[in-house]
Design a protein around this motif. Structure first.
Motif, PDB file in Angstrom:
ATOM      1  N   GLN A 174      -9.115  77.890 -56.870  1.00  0.00           N
ATOM      2  CA  GLN A 174     -10.104  77.755 -56.038  1.00  0.00           C
ATOM      3  C   GLN A 174     -10.139  78.427 -54.378  1.00  0.00           C
ATOM      4  O   GLN A 174      -8.420  78.125 -53.754  1.00  0.00           O
ATOM      5  CB  GLN A 174     -10.615  76.620 -56.034  1.00  0.00           C
ATOM      6  CG  GLN A 174     -10.648  75.683 -57.087  1.00  0.00           C
ATOM      7  CD  GLN A 174     -11.208  73.934 -56.735  1.00  0.00           C
ATOM      8  OE1 GLN A 174     -12.466  73.869 -57.009  1.00  0.00           O
ATOM      9  NE2 GLN A 174     -10.392  73.416 -56.334  1.00  0.00           N
ATOM     10  N   LYS A 204     -14.938  80.894 -52.434  1.00  0.00           N
ATOM     11  CA  LYS A 204     -16.193  80.004 -51.860  1.00  0.00           C
ATOM     12  C   LYS A 204     -16.289  79.916 -50.208  1.00  0.00           C
ATOM     13  O   LYS A 204     -15.132  80.648 -50.060  1.00  0.00           O
ATOM     14  CB  LYS A 204     -16.322  78.594 -52.386  1.00  0.00           C
ATOM     15  CG  LYS A 204     -15.649  78.028 -53.349  1.00  0.00           C
ATOM     16  CD  LYS A 204     -17.502  78.539 -53.913  1.00  0.00           C
ATOM     17  CE  LYS A 204     -17.410  77.925 -55.490  1.00  0.00           C
ATOM     18  NZ  LYS A 204     -18.054  78.023 -56.790  1.00  0.00           N
ATOM     19  N   GLU A 229     -16.841  69.433 -50.743  1.00  0.00           N
ATOM     20  CA  GLU A 229     -17.355  69.235 -51.833  1.00  0.00           C
ATOM     21  C   GLU A 229     -18.054  70.055 -51.740  1.00  0.00           C
ATOM     22  O   GLU A 229     -18.834  70.647 -52.666  1.00  0.00           O
ATOM     23  CB  GLU A 229     -17.422  67.764 -52.118  1.00  0.00           C
ATOM     24  CG  GLU A 229     -16.087  67.026 -52.186  1.00  0.00           C
ATOM     25  CD  GLU A 229     -16.377  65.646 -52.502  1.00  0.00           C
ATOM     26  OE1 GLU A 229     -17.405  65.160 -51.898  1.00  0.00           O
ATOM     27  OE2 GLU A 229     -15.681  65.462 -53.678  1.00  0.00           O
ATOM     28  N   GLY A 232     -18.457  73.831 -52.762  1.00  0.00           N
ATOM     29  CA  GLY A 232     -18.179  73.965 -53.924  1.00  0.00           C
ATOM     30  C   GLY A 232     -17.011  73.816 -53.625  1.00  0.00           C
ATOM     31  O   GLY A 232     -16.647  73.783 -55.590  1.00  0.00           O
ATOM     32  N   ASP A 234     -13.756  71.665 -55.937  1.00  0.00           N
ATOM     33  CA  ASP A 234     -13.058  70.274 -56.593  1.00  0.00           C
ATOM     34  C   ASP A 234     -11.746  69.802 -56.033  1.00  0.00           C
ATOM     35  O   ASP A 234     -10.964  70.469 -56.446  1.00  0.00           O
ATOM     36  CB  ASP A 234     -12.894  70.780 -57.641  1.00  0.00           C
ATOM     37  CG  ASP A 234     -12.771  69.542 -58.950  1.00  0.00           C
ATOM     38  OD1 ASP A 234     -12.090  68.456 -58.592  1.00  0.00           O
ATOM     39  OD2 ASP A 234     -12.534  70.149 -60.195  1.00  0.00           O
TER      40      ASP A 234
END
Length: 284
Positions: A174, A204, A229, A232, A234
């Motif tokens: 991510q 993000k 969180e 976005g 995890d």
């Protein structure tokens, strides 16, 4: 507050530092860095006043001079050579601060950790909190005694452009961008000259300032977790952080490390590299 962190050892309070200034194994590092457009001189400020015993770490100098990108990670042998001359060696306890509170200190924390230092922490709230509490500063220049520092690069904590391009297909990591939302969304001008506006596709956004209280100390662990969180992320999956040039991305990396995330890396080139015209796709 520190009890709410999984890894509270990555921060020290101003109270702790004041009580431990005279410890012989302690090395205090002024890691102040200013963006070129801020028109400030970090070294000159250090020369005027710093926490007693602190040495100055020049982020632009202790970098890879062979590439045309700002303050990229240096080779291990250059890092070891520079910090040895600063009097920092294996076994030292290292505490890092900067004069903006929490901006560039986390970058130098990450650099020391990526080259193998175990006992390294950031001063929570930095020099502004130290000064607001009336704690001592001076202009004395320490004369470091050279120490042996063993530098071994941990590649798991850093990402290259090649790896970031590959990640567009695999989505293993991510990607979390520390820049202000206006730069991320290309609604404000990009501050690095010649770079496009926008962000890495699929990334993000969590401006690094959202991890900090008004006094530039970190929020407690539960608040940090909620911030990640809400952006976005995890927290059970790998995260690579990015920003303008790899500086404030390290604040996100520190925040994730405080709450116990075990798979965190920094995209060293960040937007200074990705935003250049070329083979890197951009989302506005």
């Amino acid at each position: 507050m520190a009890g709410s962190y999984v890894n509270p050892q990555y921060l020290v309070s101003t109270e702790w530092l004041a009580a431990n200034l005279d410890q012989p194994d302690l090395r205090i590092v002024d890691a102040t860095y200013y963006l070129p457009m801020q028109n400030k001189n970090a070294r000159a400020e250090y020369d005027e006043r710093h926490i007693p015993g602190a040495i100055f770490f020049d982020i632009d100098d202790i970098s890879d001079g062979s590439v045309d990108l700002p303050h990229m990670l240096p080779p291990p042998e250059k890092f070891a050579s520079r910090v040895r001359k600063l009097g920092i060696g294996d076994g030292n306890r290292i505490v890092i601060y900067d004069s903006q509170g929490m901006m560039s200190a986390a970058r130098v924390w990450w650099m020391f950790r990526i080259f193998g230092a175990k006992d390294v922490a950031v001063l929570d709230g930095g020099l502004p909190k130290w000064l607001s509490e009336g704690r001592p500063v001076d202009d004395h220049q320490p004369i470091p005694r050279e120490r042996h520092f063993s530098a071994r690069l941990d590649n798991t904590q850093v990402r290259s452009k090649t790896q970031m391009l590959a990640n567009l297909k695999t989505a293993r990591d991510q990607v979390l961008d520390a820049r202000a939302s206006g730069r991320f969304n290309a609604t404000e001008p990009e501050i690095w000259p010649g770079r496009r506006g926008g962000h890495i596709p699929g990334s993000k956004n969590l401006p690094y300032t959202q991890l900090l209280k008004p006094d530039q100390t970190f929020h407690d662990g539960e608040t940090l977790k909620a911030k990640f969180e809400a952006a976005g992320i995890d927290l059970k999956k790998p995260v690579v952080t990015s920003c303008g040039s790899g500086i404030t991305a390290s604040v996100l990396a520190l925040g994730l490390s405080l709450i116990g995330h075990r798979d965190v890396s920094v995209y060293d080139g960040s937007w200074a590299e990705w935003g250049l015209p070329g083979d890197t796709p951009v989302e506005p």
